[in-house]
Design an enzyme around this catalytic site. Structure first.
Site, PDB file in Angstrom:
ATOM      1  N   HIS A  28      10.042 -76.154  32.809  1.00  0.00           N
ATOM      2  CA  HIS A  28      10.518 -76.785  34.044  1.00  0.00           C
ATOM      3  C   HIS A  28      10.828 -75.720  35.089  1.00  0.00           C
ATOM      4  O   HIS A  28      11.648 -74.833  34.853  1.00  0.00           O
ATOM      5  CB  HIS A  28      11.758 -77.648  33.746  1.00  0.00           C
ATOM      6  CG  HIS A  28      11.423 -78.865  32.933  1.00  0.00           C
ATOM      7  ND1 HIS A  28      12.219 -79.335  31.920  1.00  0.00           N
ATOM      8  CD2 HIS A  28      10.347 -79.703  33.010  1.00  0.00           C
ATOM      9  CE1 HIS A  28      11.646 -80.427  31.400  1.00  0.00           C
ATOM     10  NE2 HIS A  28      10.521 -80.656  32.043  1.00  0.00           N
ATOM     11  N   ALA A  29      10.178 -75.856  36.240  1.00  0.00           N
ATOM     12  CA  ALA A  29      10.174 -74.787  37.234  1.00  0.00           C
ATOM     13  C   ALA A  29      11.563 -74.365  37.720  1.00  0.00           C
ATOM     14  O   ALA A  29      11.842 -73.183  37.882  1.00  0.00           O
ATOM     15  CB  ALA A  29       9.325 -75.237  38.416  1.00  0.00           C
ATOM     16  N   ARG A  30      12.443 -75.337  37.954  1.00  0.00           N
ATOM     17  CA  ARG A  30      13.719 -75.005  38.607  1.00  0.00           C
ATOM     18  C   ARG A  30      14.753 -74.414  37.662  1.00  0.00           C
ATOM     19  O   ARG A  30      15.825 -73.976  38.101  1.00  0.00           O
ATOM     20  CB  ARG A  30      14.290 -76.249  39.276  1.00  0.00           C
ATOM     21  CG  ARG A  30      14.602 -77.381  38.295  1.00  0.00           C
ATOM     22  CD  ARG A  30      14.850 -78.668  39.047  1.00  0.00           C
ATOM     23  NE  ARG A  30      15.120 -79.789  38.157  1.00  0.00           N
ATOM     24  CZ  ARG A  30      15.286 -81.035  38.583  1.00  0.00           C
ATOM     25  NH1 ARG A  30      15.198 -81.299  39.872  1.00  0.00           N
ATOM     26  NH2 ARG A  30      15.542 -82.005  37.742  1.00  0.00           N
ATOM     27  N   GLU A  31      14.457 -74.392  36.361  1.00  0.00           N
ATOM     28  CA  GLU A  31      15.441 -73.919  35.366  1.00  0.00           C
ATOM     29  C   GLU A  31      15.307 -72.409  35.191  1.00  0.00           C
ATOM     30  O   GLU A  31      14.852 -71.900  34.169  1.00  0.00           O
ATOM     31  CB  GLU A  31      15.226 -74.701  34.055  1.00  0.00           C
ATOM     32  CG  GLU A  31      15.433 -76.196  34.266  1.00  0.00           C
ATOM     33  CD  GLU A  31      14.895 -77.080  33.141  1.00  0.00           C
ATOM     34  OE1 GLU A  31      14.542 -76.559  32.066  1.00  0.00           O
ATOM     35  OE2 GLU A  31      14.823 -78.313  33.341  1.00  0.00           O
ATOM     36  N   ARG A  45      10.507 -79.383  39.707  1.00  0.00           N
ATOM     37  CA  ARG A  45      10.598 -79.402  38.241  1.00  0.00           C
ATOM     38  C   ARG A  45       9.223 -79.338  37.558  1.00  0.00           C
ATOM     39  O   ARG A  45       9.044 -78.665  36.557  1.00  0.00           O
ATOM     40  CB  ARG A  45      11.310 -80.708  37.844  1.00  0.00           C
ATOM     41  CG  ARG A  45      11.212 -81.103  36.375  1.00  0.00           C
ATOM     42  CD  ARG A  45      11.915 -82.447  36.183  1.00  0.00           C
ATOM     43  NE  ARG A  45      11.678 -83.033  34.882  1.00  0.00           N
ATOM     44  CZ  ARG A  45      12.426 -82.814  33.792  1.00  0.00           C
ATOM     45  NH1 ARG A  45      13.451 -81.992  33.857  1.00  0.00           N
ATOM     46  NH2 ARG A  45      12.156 -83.406  32.652  1.00  0.00           N
ATOM     47  N   ASN A  98       6.897 -81.415  29.952  1.00  0.00           N
ATOM     48  CA  ASN A  98       7.619 -81.804  28.736  1.00  0.00           C
ATOM     49  C   ASN A  98       7.552 -83.316  28.483  1.00  0.00           C
ATOM     50  O   ASN A  98       8.347 -83.864  27.715  1.00  0.00           O
ATOM     51  CB  ASN A  98       9.081 -81.340  28.802  1.00  0.00           C
ATOM     52  CG  ASN A  98       9.600 -80.939  27.425  1.00  0.00           C
ATOM     53  OD1 ASN A  98       8.824 -80.493  26.571  1.00  0.00           O
ATOM     54  ND2 ASN A  98      10.900 -81.103  27.190  1.00  0.00           N
ATOM     55  N   ARG A  99       6.626 -83.974  29.143  1.00  0.00           N
ATOM     56  CA  ARG A  99       6.287 -85.363  28.840  1.00  0.00           C
ATOM     57  C   ARG A  99       4.787 -85.477  28.564  1.00  0.00           C
ATOM     58  O   ARG A  99       4.284 -86.570  28.407  1.00  0.00           O
ATOM     59  CB  ARG A  99       6.643 -86.293  30.026  1.00  0.00           C
ATOM     60  CG  ARG A  99       8.121 -86.330  30.410  1.00  0.00           C
ATOM     61  CD  ARG A  99       8.983 -86.995  29.357  1.00  0.00           C
ATOM     62  NE  ARG A  99      10.382 -87.030  29.775  1.00  0.00           N
ATOM     63  CZ  ARG A  99      11.230 -86.011  29.665  1.00  0.00           C
ATOM     64  NH1 ARG A  99      10.824 -84.862  29.131  1.00  0.00           N
ATOM     65  NH2 ARG A  99      12.490 -86.132  30.060  1.00  0.00           N
ATOM     66  N   TYR A 113      19.939 -77.540  32.515  1.00  0.00           N
ATOM     67  CA  TYR A 113      21.204 -77.033  32.053  1.00  0.00           C
ATOM     68  C   TYR A 113      21.894 -78.131  31.273  1.00  0.00           C
ATOM     69  O   TYR A 113      21.397 -79.252  31.259  1.00  0.00           O
ATOM     70  CB  TYR A 113      22.087 -76.621  33.268  1.00  0.00           C
ATOM     71  CG  TYR A 113      22.352 -77.739  34.265  1.00  0.00           C
ATOM     72  CD1 TYR A 113      23.544 -78.494  34.196  1.00  0.00           C
ATOM     73  CD2 TYR A 113      21.449 -78.086  35.258  1.00  0.00           C
ATOM     74  CE1 TYR A 113      23.816 -79.507  35.097  1.00  0.00           C
ATOM     75  CE2 TYR A 113      21.706 -79.117  36.151  1.00  0.00           C
ATOM     76  CZ  TYR A 113      22.892 -79.817  36.063  1.00  0.00           C
ATOM     77  OH  TYR A 113      23.157 -80.842  36.951  1.00  0.00           O
ATOM     78  N   TYR A 163      18.795 -88.597  25.761  1.00  0.00           N
ATOM     79  CA  TYR A 163      18.051 -89.807  26.101  1.00  0.00           C
ATOM     80  C   TYR A 163      16.702 -89.793  25.394  1.00  0.00           C
ATOM     81  O   TYR A 163      16.265 -88.757  24.901  1.00  0.00           O
ATOM     82  CB  TYR A 163      17.838 -89.921  27.614  1.00  0.00           C
ATOM     83  CG  TYR A 163      17.504 -88.623  28.328  1.00  0.00           C
ATOM     84  CD1 TYR A 163      16.414 -87.841  27.949  1.00  0.00           C
ATOM     85  CD2 TYR A 163      18.283 -88.157  29.391  1.00  0.00           C
ATOM     86  CE1 TYR A 163      16.105 -86.663  28.605  1.00  0.00           C
ATOM     87  CE2 TYR A 163      17.984 -86.964  30.045  1.00  0.00           C
ATOM     88  CZ  TYR A 163      16.890 -86.222  29.651  1.00  0.00           C
ATOM     89  OH  TYR A 163      16.584 -85.046  30.284  1.00  0.00           O
TER      90      TYR A 163
END
Ligand code: 0X9
Ligand code: ZN
Length: 460
Positions: A210-213, A268, A285-286, A340, A390
């Site tokens: 995920h890009a923003r992490e 993301r 990640n999906r 996070y 989830y």
């Protein structure tokens, strides 16, 4: 639109000047006095303007009724905002905090709506631009700076440079493996850390799905550097490297990461384009083949959890899946690094069913979480993904698990929402040390289990 005080200050200027003209016949002393007052007044107004200036903010919002849930969902989808937590509006529920990025130009409207519907909210982060500036400031070239390269976030270009340099500097230990390329044709390099060769089992770590992490790729760099620096110095890393080869993919989503540096810090997904939609990107990640695109993913290309056209439709997930397939008998432990929320998750996320070795995975995660609490006084939740956060199908950890890699985890690193994706560089060190301790704890257990299962006493 919000009225900004600096504009008011400008409109007041002619009035003060007119006043000044009227008194121009009076003695010089009075002129000086007027000038001083004018400057003081301007300074004061400018200061006031600064104090009330509206910035891009993160709001923490807690809806308490179904109606409020509906309003918050509406705000997060209809206005120019970005959901930080939960990742998609379908997960917004009563009594659960929502973290929402609200750009300055949407601030008045969003806050107005929240107030109008009596929805409790607070500003979690004011002035995110300042935090972004802190994250992108790179003072490694400043000799006075005391922070190391690994305590900073790095541009994609610097990460590629670091990959090449690290491999060049350690030709006997590190090999680069080209797994494939991204949608925009950037190379996907994994580093193989291999000491004392022989046919060892292996550990896989990927970062930056995920890009923003941003803390995620920072951890992969941290881990490689730590392995090189502390082999034969630290017992845990020595044991890991004596018993396992380690594959590290520092950047699984280079296109998305670059985009977070150049255009949108909150991005993301990947950056693939789809013929049928103006929306860009797939949630990598999906996109794996684990109950692909069922509940917890979306087939809408505009969604943050878009699953793609079919499993492994994206070159990034296909490249990783192909490599893991080719090494499935070697890789024993799969780790995927995210942020996070401070969680140690394991399969399944794609179903509420328990994994066959659920208790074993639970014990490992519990042990890692306990160690983090003991050494760093920080709390990490742990559990099967679907039960802990989830349902989220199509994830790499579940897919790797179903492939036969029975020790499979997703780590969600710091923090729990204070800074979220904008974790300041000064926190990198502790965040990475916590994750490192979790890797050590879990790898130690995997190694012990392997040894126990092949020792003569256990087979007798
Ligand atoms: O939703 C995700 O992909 C991960 N959380 S994040 O906030 N980093 O986006 C959790 C992944 C858990 N594992 C799977 N969904 N398979
Ligand atoms: Zn993530």
């Amino acid at each position: 639109m919000e009225e900004h005080l600096p504009q008011e200050a400008i409109t007041q200027q002619p009035n003060i000047n007119t006043q000044f003209e009227r008194t121009s016949v009076i003695r010089t002393g009075s002129i000086m006095k007027a000038l001083v007052i004018w400057f003081l007044l301007m300074g004061h107004l400018a200061k006031m303007g600064h104090c009330t200036e509206i910035h891009d903010q993160i709001l923490s919002i807690t809806p308490t009724t179904p109606e409020q849930v509906g309003i918050v969902k509406n705000i997060s989808t209809q206005y120019e905002t970005a959901l930080w937590q939960p990742v998609d509006d379908q997960y917004i529920q009563e009594e659960t905090q929502v973290h929402l990025f609200v750009p300055a130009n949407s601030s008045a409207t969003v806050k107005g709506l929240l107030q109008q519907h009596n929805i409790a909210h607070e500003v979690l982060l004011d002035n995110t631009n300042h935090l972004i500036e802190m994250q992108t400031r790179n003072d490694s070239t400043d000799p006075r700076s005391s922070t190391s390269f690994y305590e900073q976030y790095h541009s994609l270009e610097d990460i590629y440079y670091w990959i090449n340099r690290t491999a060049q500097d350690h030709p006997n230990t590190i090999k680069t493996i080209l797994l494939g390329s991204s949608f925009e044709k950037r190379p996907l390099y994994a580093l193989k850390i291999s000491l004392n060769s022989e046919n060892k089992k292996a550990l896989w770590i990927d970062c930056g799905i995920h890009a923003r992490e941003w803390i995620s790729p920072a951890f992969c760099l941290w881990f490689v550097q730590y392995s090189l620096a502390f082999y034969k110095q630290n017992q845990d890393i020595t044991d890991i490297l004596d018993n396992m080869d380690v594959y590290v993919l520092p950047m699984m989503n280079p296109d998305g990461y670059l985009y977070t540096w150049t255009t949108n810090r909150m991005w993301r997904k990947s950056r693939s384009i789809h013929p049928s939609s103006y929306c860009v990107g797939v949630d990598l990640n999906r996109n794996f083949d684990a109950n692909w695109c069922t509940e917890g993913a979306s087939n809408d290309p505009c969604s943050e959890i878009y699953c793609g056209a079919f499993p492994e439709s994206e070159p990034e997930s296909e490249a990783v899946a192909n490599f893991l397939r080719s090494k499935k008998d070697t890789i024993q432990l799969y780790l995927s690094i995210h942020a996070y929320s401070q969680m140690l998750l394991f399969p399944y996320s794609c179903t509420l069913d328990e994994a066959q070795n659920h208790n074993e995975l639970l014990e490992m995660a519990q042990d890692a979480s306990r160690n983090i609490r003991r050494y760093y006084r920080n709390t990490y939740k742990y559990g099967a993904g679907a039960q802990t956060i989830y349902l989220a199908p199509g994830g790499s950890d579940d897919w790797a698990y179903n492939l036969g890699i029975k020790y499979s985890f997703t780590f969600e690193l710091q923090d729990r929402g204070r800074y979220g994706f904008l974790l300041p560089p000064s926190h990198i060190s502790q965040a990475c040390n916590e994750a490192l301790l979790a890797v050590k704890t879990i790898a130690r257990r995997v190694i012990d289990k392997t040894k126990a299962s092949i020792s003569p006493s256990s087979t007798a």
